[in-house]
Design a protein around this motif. Structure first.
Motif, PDB file in Angstrom:
ATOM      1  N   LEU A   1       0.079  11.531   7.418  1.00  9.78           N
ATOM      2  CA  LEU A   1      -1.175  11.269   8.130  1.00  9.78           C
ATOM      3  C   LEU A   1      -1.763   9.909   7.750  1.00  9.78           C
ATOM      4  N   LEU A   2      -1.701   9.566   6.465  1.00 11.83           N
ATOM      5  CA  LEU A   2      -2.232   8.278   6.013  1.00 11.83           C
ATOM      6  C   LEU A   2      -1.385   7.123   6.539  1.00 11.83           C
ATOM      7  N   GLN A   3      -0.073   7.301   6.574  1.00 11.49           N
ATOM      8  CA  GLN A   3       0.802   6.263   7.132  1.00 11.49           C
ATOM      9  C   GLN A   3       0.540   6.070   8.619  1.00 11.49           C
ATOM     10  N   THR A   4       0.232   7.168   9.306  1.00 10.15           N
ATOM     11  CA  THR A   4      -0.122   7.082  10.725  1.00 10.15           C
ATOM     12  C   THR A   4      -1.458   6.368  10.899  1.00 10.15           C
ATOM     13  N   PHE A   5      -2.422   6.712  10.062  1.00 10.38           N
ATOM     14  CA  PHE A   5      -3.765   6.137  10.152  1.00 10.38           C
ATOM     15  C   PHE A   5      -3.740   4.627   9.931  1.00 10.38           C
ATOM     16  N   PHE A   6      -3.053   4.190   8.860  1.00  9.16           N
ATOM     17  CA  PHE A   6      -3.034   2.768   8.512  1.00  9.16           C
ATOM     18  C   PHE A   6      -1.895   2.005   9.180  1.00  9.16           C
ATOM     19  N   GLY A   7      -0.970   2.722   9.807  1.00 10.08           N
ATOM     20  CA  GLY A   7       0.176   2.056  10.414  1.00 10.08           C
ATOM     21  C   GLY A   7       1.028   1.343   9.384  1.00 10.08           C
ATOM     22  N   ASN A   8       1.121   1.947   8.192  1.00 11.82           N
ATOM     23  CA  ASN A   8       1.831   1.308   7.079  1.00 11.82           C
ATOM     24  C   ASN A   8       2.704   2.342   6.375  1.00 11.82           C
ATOM     25  N   PRO A   9       4.024   2.068   6.229  1.00 12.06           N
ATOM     26  CA  PRO A   9       4.929   3.055   5.622  1.00 12.06           C
ATOM     27  C   PRO A   9       4.743   3.262   4.131  1.00 12.06           C
ATOM     28  N   ILE A  10       3.950   2.393   3.467  1.00 11.32           N
ATOM     29  CA  ILE A  10       3.753   2.564   2.024  1.00 11.32           C
ATOM     30  C   ILE A  10       2.343   3.070   1.699  1.00 11.32           C
ATOM     31  N   ALA A  11       1.638   3.552   2.713  1.00 12.62           N
ATOM     32  CA  ALA A  11       0.339   4.186   2.465  1.00 12.62           C
ATOM     33  C   ALA A  11       0.585   5.620   1.996  1.00 12.62           C
ATOM     34  N   GLY A  12      -0.205   6.051   1.014  1.00 18.74           N
ATOM     35  CA  GLY A  12      -0.066   7.412   0.497  1.00 18.74           C
ATOM     36  C   GLY A  12      -1.244   7.746  -0.393  1.00 18.74           C
ATOM     37  N   PRO A  13      -1.479   9.036  -0.633  1.00 18.58           N
ATOM     38  CA  PRO A  13      -2.652   9.438  -1.430  1.00 18.58           C
ATOM     39  C   PRO A  13      -2.645   8.900  -2.844  1.00 18.58           C
ATOM     40  N   PHE A  14      -1.481   8.731  -3.454  1.00 17.33           N
ATOM     41  CA  PHE A  14      -1.433   8.238  -4.832  1.00 17.33           C
ATOM     42  C   PHE A  14      -1.610   6.721  -4.870  1.00 17.33           C
ATOM     43  N   VAL A  15      -0.897   6.019  -3.990  1.00 18.74           N
ATOM     44  CA  VAL A  15      -0.947   4.555  -3.988  1.00 18.74           C
ATOM     45  C   VAL A  15      -2.319   4.035  -3.577  1.00 18.74           C
ATOM     46  N   LEU A  16      -2.979   4.714  -2.645  1.00 13.94           N
ATOM     47  CA  LEU A  16      -4.289   4.260  -2.170  1.00 13.94           C
ATOM     48  C   LEU A  16      -5.442   4.701  -3.084  1.00 13.94           C
ATOM     49  N   GLY A  17      -5.123   5.358  -4.179  1.00 17.28           N
ATOM     50  CA  GLY A  17      -6.159   5.728  -5.147  1.00 17.28           C
ATOM     51  C   GLY A  17      -6.882   7.020  -4.829  1.00 17.28           C
ATOM     52  N   ILE A  18      -6.439   7.741  -3.793  1.00 15.88           N
ATOM     53  CA  ILE A  18      -7.121   8.968  -3.387  1.00 15.88           C
ATOM     54  C   ILE A  18      -6.921  10.067  -4.434  1.00 15.88           C
ATOM     55  N   SER A  19      -5.693  10.195  -4.939  1.00 20.29           N
ATOM     56  CA  SER A  19      -5.418  11.195  -5.975  1.00 20.29           C
ATOM     57  C   SER A  19      -6.185  10.875  -7.256  1.00 20.29           C
ATOM     58  N   SER A  20      -6.310   9.579  -7.565  1.00 21.83           N
ATOM     59  CA  SER A  20      -7.038   9.181  -8.781  1.00 21.83           C
ATOM     60  C   SER A  20      -8.526   9.482  -8.652  1.00 21.83           C
ATOM     61  N   GLY A  21      -9.066   9.317  -7.438  1.00 22.38           N
ATOM     62  CA  GLY A  21     -10.472   9.658  -7.206  1.00 22.38           C
ATOM     63  C   GLY A  21     -10.718  11.144  -7.390  1.00 22.38           C
ATOM     64  N   ALA A  22      -9.796  11.962  -6.880  1.00 15.62           N
ATOM     65  CA  ALA A  22      -9.908  13.413  -7.062  1.00 15.62           C
ATOM     66  C   ALA A  22      -9.814  13.777  -8.540  1.00 15.62           C
TER      67      ALA A  22
END
Length: 344
Positions: free
Chosen positions: A85-106
């Motif tokens: 879903l994040l790769q679809t949203f950003f149109g980027n194959p290296i987008a992900g919850p861990f790389v974008l800091g989402i997991s770290s925020g949680a």
């Protein structure tokens, strides 16, 4: 039907058959493998509800191995779908919850809640754990979205995500300095990522969060397909882009927050698995990618958990160690491939 369409249908069927076969293999291997040897006839009797002489074998299968492997399957699928879903949203194959800091925020927000609530409860309620993970992931995601509006370069967005991870980790480490000894042990163990705390109660809670989110994602297959062709095209097809983008963010955050709450932050699964699935299918059609990505993520995490348990038995590795060892090279390859394409 053209010859190419026929070949594509055959490929899709073969991919799903392979994934299902791998899923069954992963289930059998996880049930049958451990520090305590249990024979196949005993396992069959236990699963079929027949009486067995060794009660400890029954407890190992039903209370430890089975809930653990099913938890790895559910959460692995959820994390992979969040990445898609994040790769679809950003149109980027290296987008992900861990790389974008989402997991770290949680992770950061959950650490805050854990330290605060420990004085009030002997154990933090499960609902509070899940809710705090979701809030933390949403805060990080909103920050990434705010930055993405100003930065069009996706490489810079990746750097921002990494910086968010560092900031959240620094805050978490700062809070740990004021935590009690038992809180430090629990937070440290949890932050490494593990399915060892799996139980039927946790699995049931995760199931009722993940499955509705997966169904909702599947129902968005057509809007996602239109969105992949550009926002303008999606609008021309009657998609309310603003509302749709909010739904993507909410679903991806719910899925990744659920994983973080029950198993801790797990790295690179959200990036690597959608790409592996895309390479197998040779298509990005959401109606195929969504179920295939979920099953592939389940298989990936079950085998990674098996490796974490058995590679250096009786010492157990964190699941994040194994997924990083496999996922990080894939991310590096993706970045090099993307850079080469732009230069070419």
């Amino acid at each position: 039907m053209t010859k190419q369409n026929y070949k594509n249908i055959i490929r899709y069927q073969l991919v799903f058959l392979v994934l299902i076969a791998l899923f069954i293999t992963a289930v059998i291997e996880n049930i049958n493998t451990g520090s305590v040897h249990i024979t196949l006839p005993e396992i069959a009797d236990i699963l079929l509800g027949r009486p067995v002489a060794d009660e400890s074998a029954y407890n190992i299968i039903w209370k430890i191995r089975l809930p653990r492997l099913l938890t790895a399957a559910v959460l692995g699928g959820a994390l992979s779908l969040s990445g898609f879903l994040l790769q679809t949203f950003f149109g980027n194959p290296i987008a992900g919850p861990f790389v974008l800091g989402i997991s770290s925020g949680a992770k950061m927000f959950l650490a805050v809640v854990t330290i605060v609530f420990t004085d009030m409860f002997t154990q933090v309620p499960l609902s509070v754990t899940v809710l705090s993970s979701f809030i933390g992931s949403m805060i990080s995601m909103l920050f990434v979205l705010a930055v993405s509006g100003r930065i069009r370069n996706m490489s810079m967005l990746l750097v921002v995500g990494i910086m968010i991870s560092y900031i959240c980790s620094a805050v978490t480490d700062f809070l740990i300095n004021f935590a009690k000894e038992e809180e430090i042990v629990n937070l440290t163990h949890w932050s490494l990522g593990s399915f060892s705390a799996a139980s039927w109660d946790n699995l049931r809670a995760a199931f009722w969060i993940v499955i509705p989110a997966v169904i909702a994602t599947f129902l968005l297959s057509k809007p996602i397909s239109a969105y992949q062709l550009g926002e303008g095209y999606a609008q021309s097809m009657g998609v309310n882009v603003k509302r749709f983008r909010v739904l993507l963010i909410l679903l991806s955050s719910v899925l990744s927050a659920c994983v973080t709450a029950f198993a801790g932050p797990i790295s690179f699964v959200g990036i690597a698995v959608p790409h592996i699935t895309r390479m197998m299918l040779k298509t990005a059609k959401p109606i195929l990618m969504i179920p295939a990505t979920f099953i592939c993520g389940a298989v990936f995490c079950m085998f990674c958990d098996l490796a974490a348990r058995m590679l250096f038995s009786p010492t157990e590795l964190s699941i994040g160690t194994v997924t990083s060892a496999i996922g990080a090279p894939i991310v590096i390859w993706l970045m090099l491939k993307r850079r080469g394409r732009h230069q070419g």
